[in-house]
Scaffold this motif. Structure first.
Motif, PDB file in Angstrom:
ATOM      1  N   PHE A 100       0.820  -1.209   0.000  1.00 56.57           N
ATOM      2  CA  PHE A 100       0.000   0.000   0.000  1.00 56.57           C
ATOM      3  C   PHE A 100       0.858   1.264   0.000  1.00 56.57           C
ATOM      4  CE2 PHE A 100      -3.168  -3.123   0.853  1.00 56.57           C
ATOM      5  CZ  PHE A 100      -4.301  -2.615   0.226  1.00 56.57           C
ATOM      6  N   ARG A 101       2.064   1.191   0.531  1.00 56.84           N
ATOM      7  CA  ARG A 101       2.972   2.330   0.375  1.00 56.84           C
ATOM      8  C   ARG A 101       3.259   2.559  -1.111  1.00 56.84           C
ATOM      9  NH1 ARG A 101       8.974   2.024   2.834  1.00 56.84           N
ATOM     10  NH2 ARG A 101       8.951   0.220   1.460  1.00 56.84           N
ATOM     11  N   ASP A 102       3.510   1.470  -1.843  1.00 58.44           N
ATOM     12  CA  ASP A 102       3.762   1.609  -3.278  1.00 58.44           C
ATOM     13  C   ASP A 102       2.539   2.152  -4.005  1.00 58.44           C
ATOM     14  OD1 ASP A 102       6.316   0.634  -2.897  1.00 58.44           O
ATOM     15  OD2 ASP A 102       5.857  -1.398  -3.590  1.00 58.44           O
ATOM     16  N   ARG A 103       1.361   1.734  -3.583  1.00 61.76           N
ATOM     17  CA  ARG A 103       0.136   2.215  -4.242  1.00 61.76           C
ATOM     18  C   ARG A 103      -0.060   3.708  -3.998  1.00 61.76           C
ATOM     19  NH1 ARG A 103      -3.201  -1.374  -6.521  1.00 61.76           N
ATOM     20  NH2 ARG A 103      -2.800  -3.595  -6.165  1.00 61.76           N
ATOM     21  N   PHE A 104       0.123   4.149  -2.758  1.00 63.00           N
ATOM     22  CA  PHE A 104       0.000   5.577  -2.476  1.00 63.00           C
ATOM     23  C   PHE A 104       1.094   6.371  -3.193  1.00 63.00           C
ATOM     24  CE2 PHE A 104      -2.298   4.259   1.550  1.00 63.00           C
ATOM     25  CZ  PHE A 104      -3.502   4.844   1.210  1.00 63.00           C
ATOM     26  N   ALA A 105       2.293   5.821  -3.219  1.00 64.41           N
ATOM     27  CA  ALA A 105       3.415   6.529  -3.844  1.00 64.41           C
ATOM     28  C   ALA A 105       3.236   6.659  -5.350  1.00 64.41           C
ATOM     29  CB  ALA A 105       4.728   5.802  -3.535  1.00 64.41           C
ATOM     30  N   SER A 106       2.483   5.749  -5.952  1.00 66.76           N
ATOM     31  CA  SER A 106       2.325   5.755  -7.408  1.00 66.76           C
ATOM     32  C   SER A 106       1.262   6.723  -7.898  1.00 66.76           C
ATOM     33  CB  SER A 106       2.007   4.334  -7.905  1.00 66.76           C
ATOM     34  OG  SER A 106       0.709   3.940  -7.485  1.00 66.76           O
ATOM     35  N   PHE A 107       0.537   7.380  -6.986  1.00 61.77           N
ATOM     36  CA  PHE A 107      -0.464   8.342  -7.433  1.00 61.77           C
ATOM     37  C   PHE A 107       0.215   9.450  -8.240  1.00 61.77           C
ATOM     38  CE2 PHE A 107      -3.358   6.082  -4.944  1.00 61.77           C
ATOM     39  CZ  PHE A 107      -4.634   6.631  -5.021  1.00 61.77           C
ATOM     40  N   ALA A 108      -0.334   9.729  -9.417  1.00 59.04           N
ATOM     41  CA  ALA A 108       0.269  10.690 -10.337  1.00 59.04           C
ATOM     42  C   ALA A 108       0.336  12.079  -9.719  1.00 59.04           C
ATOM     43  CB  ALA A 108      -0.533  10.732 -11.639  1.00 59.04           C
ATOM     44  N   ASP A 109       1.346  12.846 -10.105  1.00 55.04           N
ATOM     45  CA  ASP A 109       1.508  14.195  -9.557  1.00 55.04           C
ATOM     46  C   ASP A 109       0.351  15.116  -9.945  1.00 55.04           C
ATOM     47  OD1 ASP A 109       3.877  13.485  -8.343  1.00 55.04           O
ATOM     48  OD2 ASP A 109       5.136  14.223  -9.968  1.00 55.04           O
ATOM     49  N   ASP A 110      -0.103  15.013 -11.182  1.00 58.62           N
ATOM     50  CA  ASP A 110      -1.149  15.913 -11.668  1.00 58.62           C
ATOM     51  C   ASP A 110      -2.123  15.120 -12.539  1.00 58.62           C
ATOM     52  OD1 ASP A 110      -2.596  18.213 -12.150  1.00 58.62           O
ATOM     53  OD2 ASP A 110      -1.308  18.865 -13.811  1.00 58.62           O
ATOM     54  N   PRO A 111      -2.944  14.260 -11.924  1.00 59.40           N
ATOM     55  CA  PRO A 111      -3.781  13.357 -12.708  1.00 59.40           C
ATOM     56  C   PRO A 111      -5.013  14.044 -13.289  1.00 59.40           C
ATOM     57  CG  PRO A 111      -4.286  13.099 -10.399  1.00 59.40           C
ATOM     58  CD  PRO A 111      -3.152  14.094 -10.474  1.00 59.40           C
ATOM     59  N   ASP A 112      -5.464  13.559 -14.442  1.00 65.60           N
ATOM     60  CA  ASP A 112      -6.792  13.954 -14.897  1.00 65.60           C
ATOM     61  C   ASP A 112      -7.801  13.047 -14.186  1.00 65.60           C
ATOM     62  OD1 ASP A 112      -6.730  11.470 -16.220  1.00 65.60           O
ATOM     63  OD2 ASP A 112      -6.253  12.371 -18.154  1.00 65.60           O
ATOM     64  N   GLN A 113      -9.075  13.293 -14.406  1.00 59.34           N
ATOM     65  CA  GLN A 113     -10.087  12.558 -13.649  1.00 59.34           C
ATOM     66  C   GLN A 113     -10.047  11.068 -13.950  1.00 59.34           C
ATOM     67  OE1 GLN A 113     -13.748  14.376 -12.493  1.00 59.34           O
ATOM     68  NE2 GLN A 113     -14.970  12.688 -13.286  1.00 59.34           N
ATOM     69  N   SER A 114      -9.809  10.701 -15.208  1.00 61.09           N
ATOM     70  CA  SER A 114      -9.780   9.294 -15.579  1.00 61.09           C
ATOM     71  C   SER A 114      -8.634   8.567 -14.888  1.00 61.09           C
ATOM     72  CB  SER A 114      -9.647   9.166 -17.105  1.00 61.09           C
ATOM     73  OG  SER A 114      -9.543   7.809 -17.476  1.00 61.09           O
ATOM     74  N   THR A 115      -7.466   9.199 -14.867  1.00 59.70           N
ATOM     75  CA  THR A 115      -6.301   8.588 -14.218  1.00 59.70           C
ATOM     76  C   THR A 115      -6.539   8.434 -12.727  1.00 59.70           C
ATOM     77  OG1 THR A 115      -4.794   9.516 -15.858  1.00 59.70           O
ATOM     78  CG2 THR A 115      -3.834   8.844 -13.747  1.00 59.70           C
ATOM     79  N   TYR A 116      -7.044   9.490 -12.101  1.00 58.11           N
ATOM     80  CA  TYR A 116      -7.272   9.425 -10.664  1.00 58.11           C
ATOM     81  C   TYR A 116      -8.338   8.389 -10.319  1.00 58.11           C
ATOM     82  CZ  TYR A 116      -8.347  10.613  -5.882  1.00 58.11           C
ATOM     83  OH  TYR A 116      -8.551  10.531  -4.528  1.00 58.11           O
ATOM     84  N   ARG A 117      -9.393   8.323 -11.116  1.00 60.78           N
ATOM     85  CA  ARG A 117     -10.449   7.342 -10.877  1.00 60.78           C
ATOM     86  C   ARG A 117      -9.860   5.927 -10.907  1.00 60.78           C
ATOM     87  NH1 ARG A 117     -13.169   8.135 -15.084  1.00 60.78           N
ATOM     88  NH2 ARG A 117     -14.701   9.635 -14.315  1.00 60.78           N
ATOM     89  N   ARG A 118      -9.033   5.654 -11.893  1.00 61.00           N
ATOM     90  CA  ARG A 118      -8.435   4.324 -12.010  1.00 61.00           C
ATOM     91  C   ARG A 118      -7.544   4.007 -10.806  1.00 61.00           C
ATOM     92  NH1 ARG A 118      -6.057   5.195 -16.306  1.00 61.00           N
ATOM     93  NH2 ARG A 118      -3.916   5.530 -15.571  1.00 61.00           N
ATOM     94  N   GLU A 119      -6.750   4.994 -10.373  1.00 65.81           N
ATOM     95  CA  GLU A 119      -5.863   4.774  -9.231  1.00 65.81           C
ATOM     96  C   GLU A 119      -6.653   4.487  -7.953  1.00 65.81           C
ATOM     97  OE1 GLU A 119      -2.035   7.548 -10.534  1.00 65.81           O
ATOM     98  OE2 GLU A 119      -3.708   8.455  -9.430  1.00 65.81           O
TER      99      GLU A 119
END
Length: 253
Positions: free
Chosen positions: A213-232
């Motif tokens: 879960f550290r890797d999952r949180f760390a992988s969140f994009a710096d400036d995501p669009d809505q589609s990217t953030y939704r997928r994450e």
């Protein structure tokens, strides 16, 4: 940036945080700070058509962390005003996409909302950690994790948990979030006690991996669009639910 403090509490932390925050950022709506007497009242931001609300307990408002807590909430308000997907995406939509046709314990469903709050905090603190020092935040995260982890030095024996009364799965997730956030901003020493606390949290649950879960949180994009953030966020929620052991607790569709 207008800040109005209401209730019996100090004004200096909130006005001082405003002065620091508005060097690089601004809010188009005024902020109404409500200082509550309830010592258990958590600090949180509310958003209305013509203003924001910062709710905080008197205990927190008079603590050494008051200015940093205000900075954090101002950052949430800024993300809300700019329409950042972490602050506008519907959690109902995320759950619909992540858990189609599945029954999930109410306890676990509630914890999914905490995961989403951590994701929001990542993007709020991307601002917070550019306008204020990281040392107090690091100390705060360490103290919060330490409160959920036993100081007992010996390993778990005979089924006794290393962590105290906190849910061990969420304690592991909270540890993962703290490490990911501070590592994201190079704000943690390799010798930080947080790593020891995170290891204890990880040892307490065979179901939730701090490293995963550290890797999952760390992988969140710096400036995501809505589609990217939704997928994450969908992937994060699904991974957490899949990590839970099968139980017979109350379920929510």
């Amino acid at each position: 940036m207008d800040v109005l403090v209401q209730g019996a509490g100090p004004t200096a932390p909130f006005l001082g945080a405003r002065d620091v925050f508005e060097i690089d950022h601004d809010l188009s709506k005024p902020v109404h700070v409500h200082v509550r007497e309830n010592p258990d009242e958590r600090t949180w931001a509310g958003h209305h058509d013509d203003h924001h609300v910062l709710n905080i307990s008197r205990k927190a408002a008079t603590s050494a962390m008051a200015r940093e807590l205000a900075l954090h909430e101002y950052a949430h308000m800024h993300r809300h005003e700019e329409g950042h997907p972490s602050h506008t995406l519907s959690m109902d939509e995320v759950l619909f996409l992540a858990l189609p046709g599945r029954q999930v314990e109410r306890r676990v469903l509630t914890q999914c909302y905490q995961l989403a709050n951590h994701a929001k905090d990542i993007y709020a603190d991307d601002i917070t950690l550019t306008v204020g020092p990281a040392d107090k935040l690091a100390a705060f995260l360490e103290s919060e994790l330490a409160a959920a982890v036993s100081d007992r030095p010996e390993p778990a024996r005979d089924g006794h948990r290393i962590t105290a009364g906190a849910d061990p799965g969420m304690t592991a997730v909270n540890a993962a979030f703290a490490l990911a956030l501070l590592e994201r901003h190079d704000a943690i020493s390799p010798t930080s006690r947080l790593y020891d606390l995170a290891h204890a949290a990880d040892e307490d649950t065979p179901h939730v991996s701090v490293d995963e879960f550290r890797d999952r949180f760390a992988s969140f994009a710096d400036d995501p669009d809505q589609s990217t953030y939704r997928r994450e966020l969908v992937d994060l929620v699904r991974a957490y639910v899949d990590s839970q052991p099968t139980t017979n607790g109350p379920a929510a569709d």
